[in-house]
Design a protein around this motif. Structure first.
Motif, PDB file in Angstrom:
ATOM      1  N   ALA A  45      46.456   4.488  35.948  1.00  0.00           N
ATOM      2  CA  ALA A  45      47.093   3.382  35.233  1.00  0.00           C
ATOM      3  C   ALA A  45      46.623   3.314  33.788  1.00  0.00           C
ATOM      4  O   ALA A  45      47.412   3.066  32.866  1.00  0.00           O
ATOM      5  CB  ALA A  45      46.795   2.065  35.945  1.00  0.00           C
ATOM      6  N   ALA A  46      45.309   3.568  33.555  1.00  0.00           N
ATOM      7  CA  ALA A  46      44.777   3.531  32.194  1.00  0.00           C
ATOM      8  C   ALA A  46      45.358   4.663  31.350  1.00  0.00           C
ATOM      9  O   ALA A  46      45.647   4.491  30.156  1.00  0.00           O
ATOM     10  CB  ALA A  46      43.250   3.625  32.220  1.00  0.00           C
ATOM     11  N   THR A  47      45.535   5.843  31.963  1.00  0.00           N
ATOM     12  CA  THR A  47      46.130   6.969  31.244  1.00  0.00           C
ATOM     13  C   THR A  47      47.567   6.667  30.840  1.00  0.00           C
ATOM     14  O   THR A  47      47.991   6.951  29.708  1.00  0.00           O
ATOM     15  CB  THR A  47      46.089   8.233  32.116  1.00  0.00           C
ATOM     16  OG1 THR A  47      44.735   8.519  32.460  1.00  0.00           O
ATOM     17  CG2 THR A  47      46.682   9.423  31.370  1.00  0.00           C
ATOM     18  N   GLN A  48      48.324   6.081  31.755  1.00  0.00           N
ATOM     19  CA  GLN A  48      49.707   5.713  31.436  1.00  0.00           C
ATOM     20  C   GLN A  48      49.738   4.681  30.309  1.00  0.00           C
ATOM     21  O   GLN A  48      50.607   4.731  29.423  1.00  0.00           O
ATOM     22  CB  GLN A  48      50.394   5.161  32.680  1.00  0.00           C
ATOM     23  CG  GLN A  48      51.892   4.937  32.502  1.00  0.00           C
ATOM     24  CD  GLN A  48      52.554   4.474  33.784  1.00  0.00           C
ATOM     25  OE1 GLN A  48      51.893   4.235  34.804  1.00  0.00           O
ATOM     26  NE2 GLN A  48      53.867   4.334  33.756  1.00  0.00           N
ATOM     27  N   THR A  49      48.779   3.773  30.320  1.00  0.00           N
ATOM     28  CA  THR A  49      48.694   2.779  29.250  1.00  0.00           C
ATOM     29  C   THR A  49      48.450   3.450  27.899  1.00  0.00           C
ATOM     30  O   THR A  49      49.052   3.080  26.887  1.00  0.00           O
ATOM     31  CB  THR A  49      47.553   1.781  29.549  1.00  0.00           C
ATOM     32  OG1 THR A  49      47.812   1.129  30.793  1.00  0.00           O
ATOM     33  CG2 THR A  49      47.440   0.737  28.457  1.00  0.00           C
ATOM     34  N   GLN A  50      47.585   4.460  27.882  1.00  0.00           N
ATOM     35  CA  GLN A  50      47.282   5.155  26.634  1.00  0.00           C
ATOM     36  C   GLN A  50      48.483   5.950  26.129  1.00  0.00           C
ATOM     37  O   GLN A  50      48.755   5.986  24.921  1.00  0.00           O
ATOM     38  CB  GLN A  50      46.087   6.095  26.841  1.00  0.00           C
ATOM     39  CG  GLN A  50      45.534   6.706  25.565  1.00  0.00           C
ATOM     40  CD  GLN A  50      45.020   5.669  24.600  1.00  0.00           C
ATOM     41  OE1 GLN A  50      44.385   4.705  25.000  1.00  0.00           O
ATOM     42  NE2 GLN A  50      45.314   5.838  23.321  1.00  0.00           N
ATOM     43  N   TYR A  51      49.219   6.585  27.040  1.00  0.00           N
ATOM     44  CA  TYR A  51      50.416   7.329  26.645  1.00  0.00           C
ATOM     45  C   TYR A  51      51.431   6.407  25.976  1.00  0.00           C
ATOM     46  O   TYR A  51      51.998   6.718  24.913  1.00  0.00           O
ATOM     47  CB  TYR A  51      51.065   7.994  27.865  1.00  0.00           C
ATOM     48  CG  TYR A  51      50.293   9.175  28.415  1.00  0.00           C
ATOM     49  CD1 TYR A  51      49.343   9.837  27.643  1.00  0.00           C
ATOM     50  CD2 TYR A  51      50.514   9.618  29.721  1.00  0.00           C
ATOM     51  CE1 TYR A  51      48.637  10.917  28.151  1.00  0.00           C
ATOM     52  CE2 TYR A  51      49.808  10.701  30.238  1.00  0.00           C
ATOM     53  CZ  TYR A  51      48.873  11.341  29.447  1.00  0.00           C
ATOM     54  OH  TYR A  51      48.171  12.401  29.951  1.00  0.00           O
TER      55      TYR A  51
END
Length: 636
Positions: free
Chosen positions: A275-281
């Motif tokens: 979820a954090a990676t998707q937020t960064q993208y």
């Protein structure tokens, strides 16, 4: 009995009405709250910024607003002075002293701009931290006002994390507000100035760029907010699992389930990482879109200004002026995207904390409470009565079915019965951790709902079966029974609880730290500390919930004299499994299946040959010869 439960709404009756009202259903589990608009969440923060009883804080807020406006006025003057300098220097017949004065003024204005900004931050700093503190304190206090049902249904780690994130969110919103509000103010001031100095074309293009930037940022960030919420939920889950596992450290070790706990925690962390990676993208896409809007607007306006310079309608200084204003707006507007994203993220965290504040206080104080004396030396022992009490923790499962009994002041009532019969539920109702469905729990002739909860609980002392201590010193944990007690009073209580000699034998004495939940002490040591704490409290009603269950036979016999002295002058309710400890009770209640099956004194119940006699025979058969010959006495 489910058949007697009324239909209709399940709201709790008002405290004053509760003493005379009919049957009342328990609250059902609340449905998850939908997300609220950002404006509504922000509006709940405004009372903290403008408190009615703090004129000093209001003056600071007004001063911050004035400094904000002054700083932006001065900031806008900087490019204007810079363009004047360029115009003078571009003229061959310019007087040398004129640009020098403008340059000096230019430098002073820049210094003033920085001074106003820093002064604004200094004036606002106490406001920011005061608001964050007040919001955190209100949430923390509200958590203690909620009923035991709420805390049993929620993970403690998730609740504390929500308060922590909410406090950080308050600081973030106020800190970012000092950037975003002045930036927007500057943008509109610049647009108005450009309209005056140039014409409507330049002002219109800048206005369209700002509108496009804000709309894009709002729409894109609103889409990202769902990802942020999911990330927060997973983070709370991971934190709760970690805390739960560490609090049950010994249990994990007993069963060798370290790998299982690691897998549970690792699974939550893996989902959080996704979820954090998707937020960064998505944050990268947001920043690129913002930069594209500003870059396009900059290119178009510079092309227009260049054409006007070539046609002689603008001077070089004016060309530089519009370029400088655009660059001056570009930096904060570019940063505004990240600020806005942070604000929306903070709003999610703040929404979670305010959601805790919206949790209904299930057990509320009456509007006009009755007085009740707390300590024994201030009044006589209390009287206790249960009148046809029906209660359950869930709407579909009733625990107590019409329980009735009474205890006169200074008497001792023992409650025995098999596990799950509802014995500990009676002590929780006396403390008013829950409200009964129907019937009355009476103290001193009045329903417990007629008293303030703090006053009621101050008059009751309990020695629980499962003793929990604070991660502090032994002295602090004993003194918790009556804050402000002297060291002599603490040591006297410890002596009565047969724990003083053990404490002074420790290297740090009463300053010894007990560890998380008292982990560094044995079960018997923790229970004796709990007894000392209750002795120090000196309550009018004493509840002993398996008070000596963690003690060996020798230590239990030693502490009986202390418990006799403590309970001799006060009303006592004893919850026990070992029947040998209740043989001298004034009345013994045999509880089974949520009903009082038998009642009477020990000899009468044994002679009756019923459930109590069977329990006594079963326990008597398991005693050693000495225990059978000399049964232990009840602490009276």
């Amino acid at each position: 009995m489910p058949g007697r439960r009324p239909s209709g709404s399940r709201g709790l009756a008002k405290p004053r009405e509760a003493a005379t009202s009919g049957r009342m259903s328990p609250p059902s589990n609340a449905a998850p709250r939908p997300s609220r608009p950002a404006g509504l969440t922000l509006s709940r923060l405004l009372p903290y910024l403008w408190p009615r009883n703090d004129p000093g804080l209001r003056l600071r807020v007004i001063a911050v607003l004035l400094l904000m406006v002054l700083a932006k006025v001065v900031t806008i003057a900087v490019p204007w002075l810079y363009s004047r300098i360029i115009d003078h220097l571009s003229r061959p017949d310019s007087i040398v002293t004129v640009p020098v004065l403008l340059i000096v003024g230019y430098g002073l204005v820049r210094i003033m701009s920085s001074a106003f900004n820093e002064l604004r931050d200094m004036v606002f700093a106490p406001v920011r931290y005061r608001v964050a503190r007040d919001a955190a304190m209100r949430s923390f206090v509200h958590m203690h006002e909620l009923s035991l049902r709420f805390h049993m249904d929620r993970r403690t780690g998730g609740v504390t994390r929500a308060i922590e994130r909410g406090t950080e969110a308050v600081e973030t919103l106020l800190r970012m507000g000092l950037i975003i509000v002045p930036t927007l103010l500057e943008a509109f001031m610049v647009i108005g100035l450009i309209w005056i100095v140039f014409d409507w074309r330049y002002a219109g293009m800048i206005l369209l760029a700002v509108i496009a930037y804000v709309v894009f940022t709002f729409a894109f960030t609103s889409w990202r907010i769902g990802i942020r919420r999911r990330m927060n939920d997973i983070n709370s889950e991971a934190t709760g699992k970690a805390l739960d596992s560490l609090l049950n450290y010994e249990t994990v070790k007993y069963f060798g389930n370290e790998a299982h706990e690691a897998r549970r925690y690792g699974d939550a962390q893996t989902r959080y990482a996704r979820a954090a990676t998707q937020t960064q993208y998505t944050l990268g896409l947001l920043n690129f879109g913002q930069a594209a809007i500003i870059g396009t607007a900059l290119m178009l306006i510079m092309l227009l200004a260049g054409a006007d310079v070539s046609a002689g309608r603008l001077s070089v200084g004016r060309f530089v002026l519009v370029n400088t204003y655009l660059l001056q707006l570009y930096a904060p507007l570019n940063f505004l995207g990240s600020i806005y994203s942070s604000i929306r993220n903070a709003l999610v965290d703040l929404e979670h904390m305010f959601g805790l504040l919206e949790e209904t206080v299930e057990v509320a104080d009456p509007a006009h409470p009755l007085p009740i004396a707390a300590r024994l030396h201030d009044a006589a022992p209390v009287s206790v009565a249960f009148r046809d009490v029906h209660f359950g923790y869930r709407p579909d499962r009733e625990i107590l079915h019409g329980v009735s009994f009474s205890a006169a002041p200074g008497t001792l009532v023992a409650i025995v019965g098999p596990t799950g019969a509802g014995k500990s539920t009676i002590s929780r109702l006396l403390f008013r951790f829950y409200d009964v469905w129907s019937g009355h729990v009476m103290i001193d002739g009045h329903d417990v709902r007629a008293y303030r909860q703090a006053d009621l609980r101050a008059a009751i002392g309990v020695v629980p079966q499962d003793t929990v201590l604070f991660n502090d010193t032994i002295g602090y944990n004993i003194a918790y029974g009556r804050l402000g007690a002297t060291q002599e009073e603490i040591e006297h209580a410890a002596r009565l609880a047969q724990v003083h000699d053990f404490i002074v034998s420790l290297p740090d004495g009463y300053g010894t730290r007990v560890g998380e939940r008292g982990l560094k002490l044995s079960g018997g040591e923790k229970q004796r500390v709990a007894i000392a704490r209750t002795i120090l409290k000196d309550p009018r009603l004493l509840i002993l919930d398996e008070a000596t269950s963690a003690l060996d036979t020798h230590t239990e016999r030693e502490i009986q004299s202390a418990l006799r002295a403590v309970s001799a002058e006060r009303t006592t309710v004893v919850i026990a499994h070992r029947l040998s400890t209740v043989v001298d009770a004034d009345e013994i209640l045999v509880l089974a299946d949520g009903r009082v099956q038998e009642r009477g004194r020990h000899a009468d119940l044994v002679a009756k040959g019923g459930l109590y006699a069977a329990m006594w025979a079963a326990q008597d058969a398991g005693m050693d010869d000495s225990a059978q010959t000399v049964p232990e006495k009840l602490p009276v």
